[in-house]
Design an enzyme around this catalytic site. Structure first.
Site: not given
Length: 338
Positions: A204, A258
């Site tokens: 992330k 992400k």
């Protein structure tokens, strides 16, 4: 993948033959996107919170518990098999320690109970992090300007156990604290939830593409500083494999990358390196760019939005989190709107 062998020369070899009609393009297509590959992201709101669309995400609204049950039923009929839920929390419900995250009657828990009562077979994925609940907007506990890793992990374990008890099938820690996957796995197992999945936000990045989401959950204007000390530096690639390897070792069942499209290289690398399913999160900024460009007449929304999902699948994602997953499922089943 086998080594590439040059197939021949023009004019005996004409690649356009395999593109000459829809039937042959469909037969030789290398990537197949199905409704069951998609996870629908839904934002929750309390009944007292303002209704209507989220300004930074045109076409996306927050849902009350009753509304989200109805939306889940519609998504299920469209072929969506799993939902990811995220709560909007107003300033009056936020606190330095994010205590609302541990309230058994909070939005997430009530929504899980309501959806499961109506659709017991649908998969529910819970965001495990404190940023929707803290008055400083960070994913962890804050002291003297520093995010406390181990103290945060202890709270996340309590949060994950509470969400499992409420009916979530998958716990998805999105906080990027070190060691949280292993700690949550141990806590779930100790509490008897050995069947619950952990979908780790393993890779992330500290991305600007999250901006509209922070509007959606009420964090815009709340966040103190930035999240660069715990989310990944966008300049780093090899670090993604280290993060994913650690989460594999700690018991993750699924690995998340992400954002999605800006980090296709990391999706492909994680998929090629590890023997776990890989999820891609098509984040709020990706959605907003597509929707706003379409609203300005740059292109039709549906074909461009579907192309973006296909690219994520082609890049190696086994599943894709999206804010328009139910729309895309209908396009895949019924065809694109004219």
């Amino acid at each position: 993948m086998p080594a590439y062998v040059f197939p021949g020369r023009f004019p005996s070899t004409r690649p356009r033959r395999l593109r000459s009609a829809p039937w042959i393009r469909d037969l030789v297509a290398e990537t197949a996107l199905r409704p069951q590959d998609l996870v629908l992201n839904l934002i929750l709101r309390d009944e007292t919170a303002a209704a209507g669309p989220i300004p930074a995400m045109p076409g996306i609204a927050r849902h009350t518990v009753d509304e989200v049950v109805t939306r889940a039923e519609i998504a299920w009929e469209a072929g969506i098999k799993a939902l990811a839920l995220f709560p909007f929390t107003g300033p009056d419900s936020r606190s330095p320690g994010g205590e609302a995250a541990l309230d058994a009657d909070n939005l997430m828990c009530r929504a899980a109970r309501g959806i499961k009562a109506s659709l017991p077979s649908i998969g529910l994925i819970a965001d495990v992090a404190l940023d929707p609940y803290t008055d400083h907007g960070h994913d962890g506990l804050l002291a003297d300007g520093e995010i406390l890793n181990d103290e945060t992990v202890a709270v996340l374990c309590d949060q994950a156990a509470l969400l499992a008890q409420a009916g979530f099938d998958t716990l998805a820690p999105s906080d990027m604290m070190d060691g949280r996957v292993g700690a949550i796995r141990r806590r779930l197992d100790d509490d008897g939830y050995t069947d619950r999945l952990i979908l780790s936000y393993a890779v992330k990045y500290a991305s600007r593409f999250y901006g509209p989401y922070r509007d959606a959950i009420g964090s815009r204007g709340v966040l103190l500083g930035d999240k660069a000390t715990y989310q990944m530096d966008p300049r780093n690639a090899d670090e993604a494999l280290k993060e994913a390897a650690l989460d594999c070792a700690e018991g993750a069942d699924i690995l998340m990358v992400k954002p999605g499209l800006p980090y296709l290289d990391r999706i492909a690398a994680v998929k090629a390196t590890f023997g776990l399913p890989v999820a891609a999160f098509q984040v709020s900024g990706e959605y907003a760019m597509l929707r706003c460009a379409a609203d300005q007449g740059a292109f039709a929304f549906a074909p461009a939005a579907l192309e973006a999902l296909i690219c994520l699948k082609r890049g190696g994602a086994d599943m894709i989190f999206s804010y328009y997953a139910d729309e895309a499922a209908r396009w895949l089943s019924d065809g694109l709107p004219s």
